[in-house]
Design an enzyme around this catalytic site. Sequence first.
Site, mmCIF file in Angstrom:
data_model
loop_
_atom_site.group_PDB
_atom_site.id
_atom_site.type_symbol
_atom_site.label_atom_id
_atom_site.label_comp_id
_atom_site.label_asym_id
_atom_site.label_seq_id
_atom_site.Cartn_x
_atom_site.Cartn_y
_atom_site.Cartn_z
ATOM 1 N N HIS A 166 87.662 17.592 57.180
ATOM 2 C CA HIS A 166 87.753 19.575 56.491
ATOM 3 C C HIS A 166 88.641 20.149 57.207
ATOM 4 C CE1 HIS A 166 85.815 16.841 53.075
ATOM 5 N NE2 HIS A 166 85.403 15.866 53.842
ATOM 6 N N SER A 287 109.028 37.609 68.253
ATOM 7 C CA SER A 287 108.088 38.781 66.869
ATOM 8 C C SER A 287 109.437 39.857 67.571
ATOM 9 C CB SER A 287 107.692 39.103 66.510
ATOM 10 O OG SER A 287 107.446 39.874 65.997
ATOM 11 N N LYS A 293 104.264 38.682 70.279
ATOM 12 C CA LYS A 293 104.142 37.122 69.747
ATOM 13 C C LYS A 293 104.500 36.218 70.148
ATOM 14 C CE LYS A 293 102.803 36.632 65.822
ATOM 15 N NZ LYS A 293 103.149 36.455 64.215
ATOM 16 N N GLU A 300 106.915 24.947 62.411
ATOM 17 C CA GLU A 300 106.552 25.618 61.029
ATOM 18 C C GLU A 300 108.407 25.746 60.133
ATOM 19 O OE1 GLU A 300 104.962 30.136 61.062
ATOM 20 O OE2 GLU A 300 106.343 30.055 62.871
#
Length: 484
Positions: A166, A287, A293, A300
Amino acid sequence: MSPKSGKENKAHKPWGGRFSEATDPTVERFSASIHFDQVLAHHDIRGSRAQARMLGQAELISSDEVQELLAGLDQVAGEIADGRFPFDPALEDIHMNIETRLRVLIGPVAGKLHTGRSRNDQVATDLALFLRDVSLATQRGLLDLRGVLLERARENVDTVLPGYTHLQRAQPVRLAHHWLAHVETLGRDASRFRDARARINRCPLGAGAIAGSTLPLLREQTARELGFDAPTRNSMDTVASRDAALEYMAAAAISMVHLSRLAEELVLWSSAEFAFVELADAYSTGSSLMPQKKNPDVPEIVRGKSGRAIGNLVTLLTVVKGLPLTYNRDLQEDKEPLFDSVDTLRDSLEVMAGAIATLDVKRERMGEAAADPMLLATDLAEILVRAGVPFRDAHEVVGRIVGHVTRKQIDLRALTHADLQSFHEAFEAGADELLDLERSLESRSLAGGTARVRVEAALVEIGAELAAERGELERLEAQAEGGA
Ligand code: ARG
């Protein structure tokens, strides 16, 4: 060479005899598949070589004609290999493009190649040969990724992190155990491709358009030459079925979904909140706006691309659903989704292997997270079980202990012998003595568990399995190359 108007191109169609009007240019554009089915060129030529030799054996054409056809096909193959082949959308698909080019190169004898053959059994043959090849390439990709995971597992037997259910910290596990979990999954994926490939063992050539041929074709011969076990058994099934492509795509969809889970962990673990890993610069991007970043774009994109593989499978299932026997032109829609699944899975396996091979594992961070004593609450319950307390009661007792330390905001391990006994008299020592991370890991020594002995045995066993698989794959790859 590239006729645009309908009138001019009528002569190029192999069915021209029955037609008095040329194909509408829009229809031509709409029905053409050459822009994607040229991927099958190599397989198409392979099938045609076998077809030419067989026609010679069957004495349907002379041996000189066989030689002319083979020489012409070699020339075509050469043109395709070095990008000189004039692909022409007016000639619809790869089959007619090659045949027409052959006629330009060697003259009217080219017209004998299609003796007893239809594009229906031809395209089924091309697809079977293609699927046989890509299945090996996919298995190779899965093997390589598993090899990388196994390597990382070997380095991380002593790296401990929380295992999650979970997405909540559950119990401590070795990172090796975690990587090997993915190796298991991907191993089953590889076996799906292996099993499916074994079913592509019969040769479509000779099934003709639907019902075979009146000519004395030698189906056994083309089957043997192309490396199939035998000809297909039913000509109608042969030209109507696409389940081999569906199986590949189903296995690819499952595999991509598995990769998306692995990818998701890399995304999650590389967040500041987890900070369990850092992707190598070569496998991340920055970024354009926020200079601080470092984004996990590679995993992804893999996660995102799993959608394609699922969509591709659903596309072809939908195309095939409800189609009456036998060949219907709808089936031309099998190729783009199939090719896309092949490419998507190939690329995803490759980048995931690279990302994991170069991943910086933050052992201390993982260790800190795994040191959370709450992860050992189950151990405490099992201590009571060993003392004869029914598990349900033990669970309840430890539940109250956890509630207590949470409310008081104290460390579970700070509970003394007396504290524990106030919850249950069967406790024989204080929590700091009873609970120990290393001992906890080591006592999970059942088959399939995270204890060092089990993990080390798994590393050896899987290492041997991968080596055996590599050997078998190399054998099949050599066979595939030999059979060109
Ligand atoms: N391009 C076609 C396909 O991919 C080849 C078979 C065409 N057969 C036909 N009867 N029109 O399905």
